[in-house]
Design a protein around this motif. Structure first.
Motif, PDB file in Angstrom:
ATOM      1  N   ALA A 388      -0.495   6.452   4.819  1.00 35.17           N
ATOM      2  CA  ALA A 388      -1.007   6.659   3.459  1.00 35.17           C
ATOM      3  C   ALA A 388      -2.527   6.746   3.454  1.00 35.17           C
ATOM      4  O   ALA A 388      -3.118   7.593   2.756  1.00 35.17           O
ATOM      5  CB  ALA A 388      -0.537   5.528   2.548  1.00 35.17           C
ATOM      6  N   LEU A 389      -3.186   5.884   4.229  1.00 34.88           N
ATOM      7  CA  LEU A 389      -4.643   5.925   4.298  1.00 34.88           C
ATOM      8  C   LEU A 389      -5.117   7.253   4.868  1.00 34.88           C
ATOM      9  O   LEU A 389      -6.111   7.837   4.395  1.00 34.88           O
ATOM     10  CB  LEU A 389      -5.161   4.767   5.146  1.00 34.88           C
ATOM     11  CG  LEU A 389      -6.674   4.684   5.333  1.00 34.88           C
ATOM     12  CD1 LEU A 389      -7.380   4.542   3.986  1.00 34.88           C
ATOM     13  CD2 LEU A 389      -7.041   3.513   6.240  1.00 34.88           C
ATOM     14  N   CYS A 390      -4.415   7.734   5.873  1.00 36.26           N
ATOM     15  CA  CYS A 390      -4.762   9.024   6.465  1.00 36.26           C
ATOM     16  C   CYS A 390      -4.644  10.143   5.428  1.00 36.26           C
ATOM     17  O   CYS A 390      -5.537  10.985   5.289  1.00 36.26           O
ATOM     18  CB  CYS A 390      -3.863   9.295   7.669  1.00 36.26           C
ATOM     19  SG  CYS A 390      -4.208  10.859   8.511  1.00 36.26           S
ATOM     20  N   ALA A 400      -0.309   9.835  -0.616  1.00 34.32           N
ATOM     21  CA  ALA A 400      -0.696   8.466  -0.262  1.00 34.32           C
ATOM     22  C   ALA A 400      -0.060   7.470  -1.229  1.00 34.32           C
ATOM     23  O   ALA A 400       0.485   6.440  -0.813  1.00 34.32           O
ATOM     24  CB  ALA A 400      -2.218   8.327  -0.277  1.00 34.32           C
ATOM     25  N   LEU A 401      -0.100   7.784  -2.526  1.00 33.29           N
ATOM     26  CA  LEU A 401       0.493   6.888  -3.515  1.00 33.29           C
ATOM     27  C   LEU A 401       2.004   6.842  -3.373  1.00 33.29           C
ATOM     28  O   LEU A 401       2.621   5.779  -3.537  1.00 33.29           O
ATOM     29  CB  LEU A 401       0.121   7.342  -4.921  1.00 33.29           C
ATOM     30  CG  LEU A 401       0.627   6.465  -6.073  1.00 33.29           C
ATOM     31  CD1 LEU A 401       0.146   5.024  -5.910  1.00 33.29           C
ATOM     32  CD2 LEU A 401       0.195   7.029  -7.417  1.00 33.29           C
ATOM     33  N   ALA A 402       2.612   7.976  -3.017  1.00 31.71           N
ATOM     34  CA  ALA A 402       4.067   8.006  -2.818  1.00 31.71           C
ATOM     35  C   ALA A 402       4.467   7.069  -1.676  1.00 31.71           C
ATOM     36  O   ALA A 402       5.466   6.332  -1.772  1.00 31.71           O
ATOM     37  CB  ALA A 402       4.531   9.429  -2.531  1.00 31.71           C
ATOM     38  N   PHE A 403       3.697   7.081  -0.585  1.00 28.07           N
ATOM     39  CA  PHE A 403       3.979   6.172   0.531  1.00 28.07           C
ATOM     40  C   PHE A 403       3.836   4.715   0.086  1.00 28.07           C
ATOM     41  O   PHE A 403       4.682   3.863   0.399  1.00 28.07           O
ATOM     42  CB  PHE A 403       3.028   6.439   1.698  1.00 28.07           C
ATOM     43  CG  PHE A 403       3.388   7.648   2.525  1.00 28.07           C
ATOM     44  CD1 PHE A 403       4.708   8.040   2.708  1.00 28.07           C
ATOM     45  CD2 PHE A 403       2.402   8.398   3.148  1.00 28.07           C
ATOM     46  CE1 PHE A 403       5.036   9.142   3.480  1.00 28.07           C
ATOM     47  CE2 PHE A 403       2.713   9.504   3.933  1.00 28.07           C
ATOM     48  CZ  PHE A 403       4.031   9.886   4.094  1.00 28.07           C
ATOM     49  N   GLU A 404       2.750   4.404  -0.632  1.00 29.75           N
ATOM     50  CA  GLU A 404       2.535   3.027  -1.055  1.00 29.75           C
ATOM     51  C   GLU A 404       3.605   2.578  -2.057  1.00 29.75           C
ATOM     52  O   GLU A 404       4.015   1.409  -2.052  1.00 29.75           O
ATOM     53  CB  GLU A 404       1.136   2.869  -1.673  1.00 29.75           C
ATOM     54  CG  GLU A 404      -0.016   3.080  -0.694  1.00 29.75           C
ATOM     55  CD  GLU A 404      -0.082   2.037   0.415  1.00 29.75           C
ATOM     56  OE1 GLU A 404       0.634   1.015   0.324  1.00 29.75           O
ATOM     57  OE2 GLU A 404      -0.851   2.242   1.376  1.00 29.75           O
ATOM     58  N   ASP A 405       4.073   3.496  -2.900  1.00 32.12           N
ATOM     59  CA  ASP A 405       5.158   3.151  -3.834  1.00 32.12           C
ATOM     60  C   ASP A 405       6.456   2.852  -3.078  1.00 32.12           C
ATOM     61  O   ASP A 405       7.220   1.960  -3.464  1.00 32.12           O
ATOM     62  CB  ASP A 405       5.386   4.298  -4.830  1.00 32.12           C
ATOM     63  CG  ASP A 405       4.323   4.335  -5.918  1.00 32.12           C
ATOM     64  OD1 ASP A 405       3.654   3.306  -6.123  1.00 32.12           O
ATOM     65  OD2 ASP A 405       4.161   5.393  -6.558  1.00 32.12           O
ATOM     66  N   ARG A 406       6.705   3.583  -1.989  1.00 32.47           N
ATOM     67  CA  ARG A 406       7.889   3.298  -1.165  1.00 32.47           C
ATOM     68  C   ARG A 406       7.794   1.899  -0.564  1.00 32.47           C
ATOM     69  O   ARG A 406       8.786   1.157  -0.510  1.00 32.47           O
ATOM     70  CB  ARG A 406       8.026   4.348  -0.057  1.00 32.47           C
ATOM     71  CG  ARG A 406       8.540   5.693  -0.530  1.00 32.47           C
ATOM     72  CD  ARG A 406       8.465   6.742   0.565  1.00 32.47           C
ATOM     73  NE  ARG A 406       9.262   6.386   1.735  1.00 32.47           N
ATOM     74  CZ  ARG A 406       9.292   7.123   2.858  1.00 32.47           C
ATOM     75  NH1 ARG A 406       8.560   8.229   2.943  1.00 32.47           N
ATOM     76  NH2 ARG A 406      10.044   6.767   3.870  1.00 32.47           N
TER      77      ARG A 406
END
Length: 774
Positions: A388-390, A400-406
């Motif tokens: 997500a940071l990448c 990135a937000l989609a990854f963090e929401d997962r």
């Protein structure tokens, strides 16, 4: 007490001496000589501190502990804690200096002596920091450190050290005939002294010995082999590793990897990297047993290479050696999935850290693809977080937000032992919300992230939490920015060890990486700049006081400090602008840290608090004192005490004699006698600490697991029953509900972060408040 003035260089004596007798002749007679030997380099972690401590009758504890969870995910959490607690490359030597100074009080007068390494050998960064701090601590004490070298031109001395070189008296007596012991690096321990002849060696305190420096020889294969054979199977692991690296001896890859871990635990980070690198190099030379089959040999050897490389890359991540991370070879896809994924992630993290974003994205994508069958594991969530940071740095905030929401969804379904992941997930979501200009939601995520350290925050947490929230509200152009930036500044100037501020926090405040000797100055300059930035956003009253303080720059003799249980403050009083209460003591002390910008910021904060309080509470005469200390109570996590309950809880801990408080536009000023203090304590509610992750209670005892920082704590039978009673009670319990014998155990549990107290002002101080109304 270690006083550090970063505007000055540490001073040491320098002794030019060709032999041991010249060294001894140059030192003061009648003084204990505490000697460390780096002639052959640093081959143990924190070896100078260890050799000093051993001669003084003490030991240096391990710098790292790996904890009970040996899984890779457990170690990730452990290293997150090490990073957020502060800069371990400064904290470890600092604590060692404190220990050595304490041990030395019983052995005064003392000469500290270090036999310096030649250019071909290493000091070890932790030894340089230790000696730097020890020299500063000894300034003005009459005790100095002496560096000894036969030829100063062959010694690489740190550029910021000031060495007063002098030539020792020349003596013709030179020791000869020293045997295999001359090949052993450092001071000769009791263990080695039992196995080798010590002819010509100089006896030190506590059964240790010094090899005369004129007898030392550069490592040679035949002398190393003779040493190894003489010591036999009882050779210490660190010395066996030294023999393998410096002699023509078979290098045991697995053994060198274990020694690398041991060096890390001892605080020898350069040595740990050297041993791990040597293990990787040795794995290329590894010869498998031909009986295993010809076709299996190459694959076995490649597996061994990559397992050694994985340890090396893990060390580089821990120690932030990002360019070396990136320069590692690309992993081969035939490897076991977990190993292949880790090596991909390590190289990806290196690429991300050095700005090779496209390459990092490709590597993270490969790692994520092969790890999908393990999508329900903690390790996969850490991978998504890095990915997500990448994506964020590539400008893809949506992905990135989609990854963090997962990750957030996974956390909702897996709430056990996930506080470290929760911390970085919420921190990253806060940054994403801030970038999307959703500032209120960003603030909520920051609060959630730092709630994981509530009750046990590090100095870095206290500064970072308030600075992050202040920076967020500054971008939103909201008045809250001034509150949190002022709080961050207050915590910074009150820090016991500001030099140990976590590197990521430094980068967030300053905007770039900073050399360790410049950290205090540059962070202070950056915070001064932020104070000026928030001036237009503050309320008129706060802005006027702050503007005045920036011009006035404080009162000499006053400083900030974090409160401890040994403090007894004369006054607790609210400060408009901080929206919190601080403690005031009229007892002054010398500042522990000096630096031009740090001194300016301290003066500004002292002036702001004194001017603000005196403007609102003219009856407080203590603030006219020439000397004093402003104390910050951080018992309540990253928040300052602000409501009456938390203020009185703070009053209990700090044994405050007087409390000023505002409520509904009215000012109350009341005194706390010893009897009222005891009554307030007895009537306080007792609750489980928010720092606890889980409890395992049995009749015969129990175990407490903490969310962050603290290792698991064992409880005895009495303590376990007491905690169980508090959990099972249908109503809040007070100290007074327990017998005096049990209360002793309760105080122990409070001191060890198992229980926390919450004052009950309504039951104790109603009458006092009514009488104290002004």
């Amino acid at each position: 007490m270690i006083i550090r003035d970063w505007s000055k260089s540490p001073r040491m004596n320098g002794v030019v001496a060709p032999n041991l007798q010249s060294i001894l002749a140059s030192l003061n007679t009648g003084r204990n000589k505490i000697i460390a030997d780096l002639t052959l380099g640093a081959w143990r972690g924190e070896v100078v501190a260890r050799e000093f401590a051993e001669q003084l009758g003490g030991t240096i504890p391990f710098s790292f502990t790996l904890g009970s969870d040996a899984s890779s995910e457990g170690q990730i959490g452990r290293f997150i804690d090490y990073e957020t607690q502060g800069d371990i490359e400064f904290l470890n030597p600092f604590r060692s200096v404190e220990l050595v100074l304490n041990l030395s009080t019983a052995c005064q007068p003392i000469d500290f002596v270090v036999l310096a390494p030649t250019r071909s050998q290493t000091w070890g960064d932790e030894n340089v920091t230790f000696l730097d701090l020890l020299a500063r601590a000894l300034e003005g004490s009459g005790t100095r450190i002496s560096l000894v070298a036969a030829d100063p031109r062959k010694v690489s001395v740190p550029s910021n050290w000031q060495i007063d070189w002098r030539v020792a008296p020349v003596t013709k007596r030179t020791v000869r005939g020293v045997g295999p012991v001359k090949a052993v690096p450092g001071i000769i321990s009791k263990q080695i002294a039992k196995k080798l002849p010590l002819t010509g060696c100089h006896r030190l305190n506590n059964g240790l010995f010094l090899v005369p420096p004129e007898c030392r020889i550069a490592p040679e294969p035949h002398s190393i082999l003779a040493l190894k054979e003489r010591l036999g199977p009882g050779i210490p692991d660190w010395l066996k590793a030294y023999c393998q690296l410096t002699g023509e001896i078979h290098k045991d890859v697995d053994f060198l990897c274990r020694c690398s871990t041991a060096a890390l635990l001892e605080g020898g980070f350069e040595l740990a990297l050297l041993l791990a690198s040597s293990a990787v190099e040795a794995s290329f030379e590894f010869q498998s047993d031909p009986s295993q089959g010809h076709l299996a040999l190459p694959q076995l050897q490649r597996l061994r290479i990559n397992f050694a490389l994985a340890q090396l890359q893990g060390l580089r991540i821990t120690l932030r050696r990002n360019s070396e991370l990136y320069s590692a070879p690309a992993p081969e896809p035939y490897l076991p999935t977990d190993l292949y994924s880790f090596l991909l992630q390590a190289k990806a993290w290196g690429a991300l850290s050095v700005g090779r974003l496209i390459e990092a994205d490709t590597l993270f994508h490969k790692a994520e693809l092969i790890s999908r069958p393990r999508a329900n594991t903690l390790g996969y969530q850490y991978l998504l977080n890095s990915y997500a940071l990448c994506r964020l740095r590539l400008g893809d905030a949506t992905q990135a937000l989609a990854f963090e929401d997962r990750i957030s969804t996974w956390l909702e379904q897996n709430a056990t032992d996930t506080d470290h992941l929760f911390y970085i997930n919420r921190l990253n979501k806060a940054r994403l919300m801030r970038q999307a200009q959703r500032f209120a939601q960003a603030d909520e995520y920051y609060c959630e992230a730092f709630s994981t350290t509530e009750g046990v925050p590090s100095e870095s947490d206290l500064i970072y939490s308030n600075f992050s929230r202040g920076k967020n509200w500054l971008l939103a152009q909201r008045k809250e920015a001034s509150i949190f930036i002022l709080r961050a500044c207050a915590h910074w100037v009150a820090s016991q060890i500001p030099e140990a501020l976590a590197p990521r926090v430094v980068q967030s405040i300053v905007g770039t990486a900073v050399e360790k000797n410049e950290k205090v100055e540059q962070v202070s300059e950056a915070l001064l700049s932020r104070l000026r930035d928030v001036l237009p956003l503050a309320s008129p009253f706060v802005a006027d006081r702050l503007q005045q303080s920036l011009k006035e720059q404080g009162s000499a003799g006053w400083l900030f400090r974090r409160a401890t249980k040994k403090d007894r403050v004369c006054l607790l009083i609210p400060v408009t602008g901080l929206d919190a209460t601080v403690g005031i003591s009229t007892t002054g002390s010398d500042p522990l840290v000096r630096s031009p910008a740090f001194d300016r910021l301290t003066a500004v904060m002292v002036a702001f608090i004194r001017n603000t309080i005196l403007c609102e509470f003219t009856q407080v005469r203590e603030l006219y004192s020439e000397v004093g200390t402003i104390l910050l109570d951080t018992v309540h996590g990253y928040k300052f005490p602000s409501d009456l309950t938390s203020i009185l809880s703070s009053a209990i801990c700090l044994r405050a004699r007087r409390v000023v408080y505002e409520l509904d536009g009215k000012t109350y000023d009341f005194r706390l006698s010893d009897e009222l203090q005891r009554r307030l304590w007895r009537q306080s509610w007792v609750r489980l600490s928010p720092s606890i992750a889980s409890l395992h209670l049995k009749e015969e005892g129990g175990l407490v697991n903490f969310r962050r920082y603290i290792s698991p704590l064992s409880l005895n039978e009495t303590q376990s029953k007491l905690v169980g009673a508090i959990i099972k009670s249908n109503h809040p319990l007070r100290f007074a509900d327990f017998s005096s014998d049990v209360q002793k155990s309760m105080r122990w549990l409070v001191d060890h972060h198992v229980l926390t107290i919450k004052a009950d002002p309504s039951s104790v101080l109603t009458a006092s408040l009514g009488r104290a109304e002004m």
